[in-house]
Design a protein around this motif. Structure first.
Motif, PDB file in Angstrom:
ATOM      1  N   THR A  91       0.816  -1.214   0.000  1.00 12.81           N
ATOM      2  CA  THR A  91       0.000   0.000   0.000  1.00 12.81           C
ATOM      3  C   THR A  91       0.850   1.264   0.000  1.00 12.81           C
ATOM      4  O   THR A  91       0.558   2.219  -0.738  1.00 12.81           O
ATOM      5  N   ALA A  92       1.903   1.308   0.812  1.00 13.49           N
ATOM      6  CA  ALA A  92       2.728   2.518   0.895  1.00 13.49           C
ATOM      7  C   ALA A  92       3.325   2.856  -0.470  1.00 13.49           C
ATOM      8  O   ALA A  92       3.315   4.024  -0.892  1.00 13.49           O
ATOM      9  N   ASP A  93       3.842   1.851  -1.160  1.00  7.11           N
ATOM     10  CA  ASP A  93       4.408   2.080  -2.492  1.00  7.11           C
ATOM     11  C   ASP A  93       3.343   2.562  -3.474  1.00  7.11           C
ATOM     12  O   ASP A  93       3.605   3.426  -4.315  1.00  7.11           O
ATOM     13  N   MET A  98       8.402  -1.466   7.354  1.00 10.37           N
ATOM     14  CA  MET A  98       7.334  -0.641   7.922  1.00 10.37           C
ATOM     15  C   MET A  98       7.781   0.805   8.157  1.00 10.37           C
ATOM     16  O   MET A  98       6.978   1.651   8.533  1.00 10.37           O
ATOM     17  N   ALA A  99       9.067   1.089   7.938  1.00  8.09           N
ATOM     18  CA  ALA A  99       9.579   2.453   8.016  1.00  8.09           C
ATOM     19  C   ALA A  99       9.670   3.112   6.649  1.00  8.09           C
ATOM     20  O   ALA A  99      10.157   4.238   6.522  1.00  8.09           O
ATOM     21  N   ARG A 100       9.212   2.406   5.603  1.00  9.06           N
ATOM     22  CA  ARG A 100       9.204   2.980   4.257  1.00  9.06           C
ATOM     23  C   ARG A 100       7.991   3.893   4.139  1.00  9.06           C
ATOM     24  O   ARG A 100       6.848   3.430   4.130  1.00  9.06           O
ATOM     25  N   ILE A 101       8.253   5.183   4.033  1.00  6.88           N
ATOM     26  CA  ILE A 101       7.202   6.199   4.055  1.00  6.88           C
ATOM     27  C   ILE A 101       7.430   7.160   2.883  1.00  6.88           C
ATOM     28  O   ILE A 101       8.568   7.571   2.639  1.00  6.88           O
ATOM     29  N   PRO A 102       6.389   7.553   2.166  1.00  4.75           N
ATOM     30  CA  PRO A 102       6.560   8.546   1.091  1.00  4.75           C
ATOM     31  C   PRO A 102       7.173   9.848   1.612  1.00  4.75           C
ATOM     32  O   PRO A 102       6.910  10.266   2.750  1.00  4.75           O
ATOM     33  N   ASP A 103       7.971  10.491   0.766  1.00  2.14           N
ATOM     34  CA  ASP A 103       8.733  11.668   1.171  1.00  2.14           C
ATOM     35  C   ASP A 103       7.880  12.775   1.760  1.00  2.14           C
ATOM     36  O   ASP A 103       8.259  13.421   2.736  1.00  2.14           O
ATOM     37  N   THR A 104       6.724  13.030   1.175  1.00  3.40           N
ATOM     38  CA  THR A 104       5.917  14.181   1.584  1.00  3.40           C
ATOM     39  C   THR A 104       4.917  13.864   2.683  1.00  3.40           C
ATOM     40  O   THR A 104       4.139  14.734   3.088  1.00  3.40           O
ATOM     41  N   ALA A 105       4.936  12.641   3.176  1.00  2.80           N
ATOM     42  CA  ALA A 105       3.906  12.201   4.120  1.00  2.80           C
ATOM     43  C   ALA A 105       4.139  12.738   5.529  1.00  2.80           C
ATOM     44  O   ALA A 105       5.271  12.996   5.944  1.00  2.80           O
ATOM     45  N   THR A 106       3.045  12.841   6.266  1.00  2.00           N
ATOM     46  CA  THR A 106       3.063  13.109   7.700  1.00  2.00           C
ATOM     47  C   THR A 106       2.724  11.817   8.420  1.00  2.00           C
ATOM     48  O   THR A 106       1.768  11.124   8.042  1.00  2.00           O
ATOM     49  N   LEU A 107       3.482  11.468   9.440  1.00  3.23           N
ATOM     50  CA  LEU A 107       3.245  10.211  10.136  1.00  3.23           C
ATOM     51  C   LEU A 107       1.957  10.248  10.951  1.00  3.23           C
ATOM     52  O   LEU A 107       1.579  11.284  11.510  1.00  3.23           O
ATOM     53  N   ILE A 108       1.287   9.090  11.012  1.00  8.74           N
ATOM     54  CA  ILE A 108       0.129   8.901  11.882  1.00  8.74           C
ATOM     55  C   ILE A 108       0.575   8.046  13.064  1.00  8.74           C
ATOM     56  O   ILE A 108       1.094   6.942  12.885  1.00  8.74           O
ATOM     57  N   GLU A 109       0.357   8.545  14.254  1.00 11.26           N
ATOM     58  CA  GLU A 109       0.820   7.847  15.461  1.00 11.26           C
ATOM     59  C   GLU A 109       0.091   6.520  15.637  1.00 11.26           C
ATOM     60  O   GLU A 109      -1.113   6.407  15.404  1.00 11.26           O
ATOM     61  N   ASN A 110       0.853   5.513  16.063  1.00  7.80           N
ATOM     62  CA  ASN A 110       0.319   4.184  16.340  1.00  7.80           C
ATOM     63  C   ASN A 110       0.778   3.760  17.727  1.00  7.80           C
ATOM     64  O   ASN A 110       1.854   3.179  17.882  1.00  7.80           O
ATOM     65  N   PRO A 111      -0.007   4.035  18.769  1.00  8.10           N
ATOM     66  CA  PRO A 111       0.410   3.690  20.129  1.00  8.10           C
ATOM     67  C   PRO A 111       0.334   2.198  20.438  1.00  8.10           C
ATOM     68  O   PRO A 111       0.822   1.766  21.485  1.00  8.10           O
ATOM     69  N   VAL A 112      -0.260   1.409  19.552  1.00  8.94           N
ATOM     70  CA  VAL A 112      -0.429  -0.016  19.814  1.00  8.94           C
ATOM     71  C   VAL A 112       0.828  -0.801  19.462  1.00  8.94           C
ATOM     72  O   VAL A 112       1.375  -1.541  20.281  1.00  8.94           O
ATOM     73  N   GLY A 121       2.884  10.429  -7.208  1.00 11.42           N
ATOM     74  CA  GLY A 121       4.120  10.763  -7.894  1.00 11.42           C
ATOM     75  C   GLY A 121       5.224  11.237  -6.985  1.00 11.42           C
ATOM     76  O   GLY A 121       5.990  12.142  -7.332  1.00 11.42           O
ATOM     77  N   VAL A 122       5.344  10.627  -5.792  1.00  5.80           N
ATOM     78  CA  VAL A 122       6.396  11.008  -4.849  1.00  5.80           C
ATOM     79  C   VAL A 122       7.292   9.810  -4.569  1.00  5.80           C
ATOM     80  O   VAL A 122       6.897   8.662  -4.749  1.00  5.80           O
ATOM     81  N   SER A 123       8.496  10.075  -4.111  1.00  2.00           N
ATOM     82  CA  SER A 123       9.452   9.008  -3.801  1.00  2.00           C
ATOM     83  C   SER A 123       9.110   8.362  -2.467  1.00  2.00           C
ATOM     84  O   SER A 123       8.458   8.964  -1.604  1.00  2.00           O
ATOM     85  N   ILE A 124       9.583   7.135  -2.303  1.00  2.00           N
ATOM     86  CA  ILE A 124       9.389   6.428  -1.047  1.00  2.00           C
ATOM     87  C   ILE A 124      10.651   5.663  -0.693  1.00  2.00           C
ATOM     88  O   ILE A 124      11.310   5.085  -1.567  1.00  2.00           O
ATOM     89  N   ASP A 125      11.009   5.689   0.582  1.00  2.00           N
ATOM     90  CA  ASP A 125      12.155   4.933   1.086  1.00  2.00           C
ATOM     91  C   ASP A 125      12.037   4.887   2.599  1.00  2.00           C
ATOM     92  O   ASP A 125      11.109   5.466   3.183  1.00  2.00           O
ATOM     93  N   VAL A 126      12.984   4.210   3.239  1.00  2.00           N
ATOM     94  CA  VAL A 126      13.017   4.201   4.701  1.00  2.00           C
ATOM     95  C   VAL A 126      13.245   5.638   5.186  1.00  2.00           C
ATOM     96  O   VAL A 126      14.191   6.299   4.754  1.00  2.00           O
ATOM     97  N   ARG A 127      12.365   6.091   6.037  1.00  2.00           N
ATOM     98  CA  ARG A 127      12.464   7.454   6.553  1.00  2.00           C
ATOM     99  C   ARG A 127      13.001   7.420   7.970  1.00  2.00           C
ATOM    100  O   ARG A 127      12.608   6.584   8.789  1.00  2.00           O
TER     101      ARG A 127
END
Length: 245
Positions: free
Chosen positions: A84-86, A124-138, A93-99
């Protein structure tokens, strides 16, 4: 019935072969719909797609264009079929890699548990460059938001935690008020007067839901709207049309 409603709109994209095969029953749509209703955001569409890259990319683009918010569920775990992340990165149209921000969270999480931070978990650390992280406390592995698309895990308790993290960031509208009226008559009897009632209240949504009980047919009428006064007035008219007892 159509309704005039100024509230923001939303769609949900459920991703996963396991949903379409019947192996897993999706619980996330039900939860999300309730939370969005409380926030004053109207869930207008839900799609389910397989773990197919083209299908996911196409659906993300279409839903992102059509609605104010899109919520995805599934496909951001550590395995090869979690794509899904990819796909979201490709859709925008943005890059993705381990952030680094995601990697630091996960590395600390596994170190605290004495577990190896291996290549699978690094996925699971591969995140699109322009993304904002969503917290996952679980389970710590974050979701993320790109533009108006909120990408979340499919595991229900993690999905719910991510929804709780996102909701305060959304600008909602007026929560929809809802009342239900039971009529012990078949839907065919209710249809014409209900249509007339709906025409008198164009800002309300009126739905009819038939049921059977002990061999008899009945209909539940659900009236929804952002104006409590209008909902109450319509309910009074409905009760006069179909008095109980």
């Amino acid at each position: 019935m159509s309704t005039v409603n100024p509230n923001p709109s939303a769609a949900m994209l459920v991703i996963g072969d396991e949903i379409l095969s019947g192996r897993t029953r999706d619980a996330n749509m039900y939860y999300l719909a309730g939370e969005l209703t409380k926030r004053g955001v109207d869930l207008k569409e839900v799609r389910v797609v397989s773990d197919d890259r083209d299908a996911i990319v196409s659906a993300v683009r279409a839903l992102s264009t059509a609605y104010d918010h899109v919520f995805t569920s599934g496909g951001i775990g550590p395995t090869h079929d979690d794509i899904t992340a990819d796909c979201v990165a490709e859709a925008f149209g943005v890059s993705i890699d381990v952030r680094d921000d995601a990697r630091v969270l996960l590395a600390a999480h596994y170190a605290a548990r004495g577990a190896e931070f291996n290549a699978a978990r690094m996925r699971m650390a591969r995140i699109p460059d322009t993304a904002t992280l969503i917290e996952n406390p679980v389970s710590i592995a974050p979701g993320f938001t790109v533009q108006n698309v909120h990408v979340m895990a499919g595991v229900p308790n993690i999905f719910q935690a991510m929804v709780a993290s996102v909701m305060p960031t959304l600008t909602g509208g007026s929560p929809l008020l809802s009342q239900t009226y039971r009529i012990d008559s078949p839907e065919s009897t209710v249809a014409e007067p209900l249509g007339d009632l709906a025409a008198r209240y164009p800002d309300l949504s009126m739905g009819s839901y038939p049921f059977t009980q002990d061999g008899a047919f009945g209909t539940n009428i659900v009236i929804r709207g952002i104006s409590g006064a209008q909902v109450e007035a319509a309910m009074i008219e409905l009760a006069n049309l179909f008095p109980r007892g």
